[in-house]
Design a protein around this motif. Structure first.
Motif, PDB file in Angstrom:
ATOM      1  N   PRO A  97       0.847  -1.095   0.039  1.00 56.58           N
ATOM      2  CA  PRO A  97      -0.213  -0.120   0.273  1.00 56.58           C
ATOM      3  C   PRO A  97       1.123   1.576  -0.306  1.00 56.58           C
ATOM      4  O   PRO A  97       2.266   1.132   0.346  1.00 56.58           O
ATOM      5  CB  PRO A  97      -1.073  -0.232   2.015  1.00 56.58           C
ATOM      6  N   GLY A  98       0.520   2.330  -0.477  1.00 50.28           N
ATOM      7  CA  GLY A  98       1.029   3.577  -0.239  1.00 50.28           C
ATOM      8  C   GLY A  98       0.925   4.402   0.897  1.00 50.28           C
ATOM      9  O   GLY A  98       0.078   3.546   2.159  1.00 50.28           O
ATOM     10  N   TRP A  99       2.013   4.946   0.799  1.00 50.02           N
ATOM     11  CA  TRP A  99       2.167   5.714   2.447  1.00 50.02           C
ATOM     12  C   TRP A  99       1.340   6.513   2.963  1.00 50.02           C
ATOM     13  O   TRP A  99       1.290   7.331   4.142  1.00 50.02           O
ATOM     14  CB  TRP A  99       3.285   5.741   2.875  1.00 50.02           C
ATOM     15  N   LEU A 100       1.026   7.520   1.971  1.00 49.86           N
ATOM     16  CA  LEU A 100       0.331   9.059   2.077  1.00 49.86           C
ATOM     17  C   LEU A 100      -1.119   8.349   3.002  1.00 49.86           C
ATOM     18  O   LEU A 100      -1.867   7.741   2.560  1.00 49.86           O
ATOM     19  CB  LEU A 100      -0.565   9.652   0.699  1.00 49.86           C
ATOM     20  N   GLY A 101      -0.860   8.896   4.081  1.00 49.04           N
ATOM     21  CA  GLY A 101      -2.009   9.138   5.203  1.00 49.04           C
ATOM     22  C   GLY A 101      -1.802   8.245   6.361  1.00 49.04           C
ATOM     23  O   GLY A 101      -2.817   7.920   6.838  1.00 49.04           O
ATOM     24  N   GLU A 127      -6.121  -6.809  10.340  1.00 50.94           N
ATOM     25  CA  GLU A 127      -6.033  -5.270   9.349  1.00 50.94           C
ATOM     26  C   GLU A 127      -5.602  -6.137   7.971  1.00 50.94           C
ATOM     27  O   GLU A 127      -4.900  -5.789   6.863  1.00 50.94           O
ATOM     28  CB  GLU A 127      -5.988  -3.899   9.406  1.00 50.94           C
ATOM     29  N   LEU A 128      -4.154  -6.223   8.350  1.00 53.94           N
ATOM     30  CA  LEU A 128      -2.926  -6.595   7.901  1.00 53.94           C
ATOM     31  C   LEU A 128      -3.123  -7.929   6.999  1.00 53.94           C
ATOM     32  O   LEU A 128      -3.037  -7.952   5.651  1.00 53.94           O
ATOM     33  CB  LEU A 128      -1.542  -7.218   8.708  1.00 53.94           C
ATOM     34  N   GLN A 129      -3.444  -8.993   7.441  1.00 56.27           N
ATOM     35  CA  GLN A 129      -4.260  -9.783   6.442  1.00 56.27           C
ATOM     36  C   GLN A 129      -5.479 -10.102   5.019  1.00 56.27           C
ATOM     37  O   GLN A 129      -4.366 -10.600   4.383  1.00 56.27           O
ATOM     38  CB  GLN A 129      -4.875 -11.570   7.365  1.00 56.27           C
ATOM     39  N   LYS A 130      -5.965  -9.126   5.504  1.00 56.81           N
ATOM     40  CA  LYS A 130      -7.028  -8.246   4.575  1.00 56.81           C
ATOM     41  C   LYS A 130      -6.415  -7.334   3.645  1.00 56.81           C
ATOM     42  O   LYS A 130      -6.057  -7.929   2.062  1.00 56.81           O
ATOM     43  CB  LYS A 130      -7.678  -7.790   4.960  1.00 56.81           C
ATOM     44  N   ARG A 138       3.652 -11.099   1.403  1.00 58.08           N
ATOM     45  CA  ARG A 138       4.146 -10.856   2.390  1.00 58.08           C
ATOM     46  C   ARG A 138       5.410  -9.262   2.887  1.00 58.08           C
ATOM     47  O   ARG A 138       6.328  -9.419   1.786  1.00 58.08           O
ATOM     48  CB  ARG A 138       4.698 -12.042   3.591  1.00 58.08           C
ATOM     49  N   MET A 139       5.172  -8.557   3.795  1.00 56.75           N
ATOM     50  CA  MET A 139       6.360  -7.281   3.778  1.00 56.75           C
ATOM     51  C   MET A 139       7.378  -7.994   4.232  1.00 56.75           C
ATOM     52  O   MET A 139       6.924  -9.139   5.639  1.00 56.75           O
ATOM     53  CB  MET A 139       5.665  -6.376   5.018  1.00 56.75           C
ATOM     54  N   PRO A 140       8.373  -7.785   3.768  1.00 56.79           N
ATOM     55  CA  PRO A 140       9.702  -8.511   4.217  1.00 56.79           C
ATOM     56  C   PRO A 140      10.483  -8.464   5.495  1.00 56.79           C
ATOM     57  O   PRO A 140      10.620  -7.120   5.426  1.00 56.79           O
ATOM     58  CB  PRO A 140      10.824  -8.230   3.313  1.00 56.79           C
ATOM     59  N   ASN A 141      11.157  -8.515   6.102  1.00 58.47           N
ATOM     60  CA  ASN A 141      11.652  -7.927   7.276  1.00 58.47           C
ATOM     61  C   ASN A 141      12.676  -7.098   6.951  1.00 58.47           C
ATOM     62  O   ASN A 141      13.612  -8.103   6.057  1.00 58.47           O
ATOM     63  CB  ASN A 141      11.908  -9.183   8.116  1.00 58.47           C
TER      64      ASN A 141
END
Length: 163
Positions: A97-101, A127-130, A138-141
């Motif tokens: 997702p974009g970071w704005l907001g 919410e992260l699962q959605k 998945r966001m990588p570490n």
């Protein structure tokens, strides 16, 4: 044709490794107790400790009463290396997702806990699962230390207009 195949292979290899982080930790310690929740262990225990306002992790009370432009500049540099291949600074989705907001939707502690150790939170946060269902990755570490996580947070705050 051989050159084209080589370039395509190099591009694919770069793409696979550019978002990958160094997954050095398999657990996260919560500040409220000395207990460690194994990310590949008891998910029910992790879910029970999950605070949707704070997330899972050691970051709790983050003072954001003053904006630090130097930290934001350092965070921008980190983001350009570790984040912008998947995230835009607008509300538009790239891979993630974009970071704005984001700093208006999530608390500073939640953001720092997530960006410094995303796996435990992805496993328990609905919410992260959605988001994972939408993004399919998945966001990588990225292996951010506390200072780096704070710098990225300040950069995110600057995107949202902090001065």
């Amino acid at each position: 044709m051989k050159l084209l195949k080589t370039i395509a292979l190099a591009t694919l290899t770069f793409a696979l490794f550019s978002c990958g982080g160094d997954k050095q930790t398999d657990s996260v310690t919560t500040e409220s107790s000395d207990a460690t929740v194994e990310t590949d262990g008891d998910m029910e225990a992790a879910a029970a400790k999950y605070d949707p306002n704070r997330g899972l992790g050691k970051h709790a009370d983050i003072d954001v009463s003053k904006f630090d432009p130097a930290m934001a500049a350092a965070g921008k540099g980190l983001a350009e290396v570790k984040c912008t291949s998947c995230h835009k600074t607008t509300d538009e989705r790239l891979v993630g997702p974009g970071w704005l907001g984001v700093t208006k939707r999530q608390t500073p502690a939640w953001i720092m806990n997530f960006i410094s150790n995303p796996d435990p939170m992805i496993d328990v946060d609905p919410e992260l699962q959605k988001q994972l269902e939408l993004c399919l990755v998945r966001m990588p570490n990225q292996g951010l230390n506390d200072t780096e996580a704070r710098e990225v947070l300040e950069y995110m705050r600057s995107i949202d207009g902090a001065k």
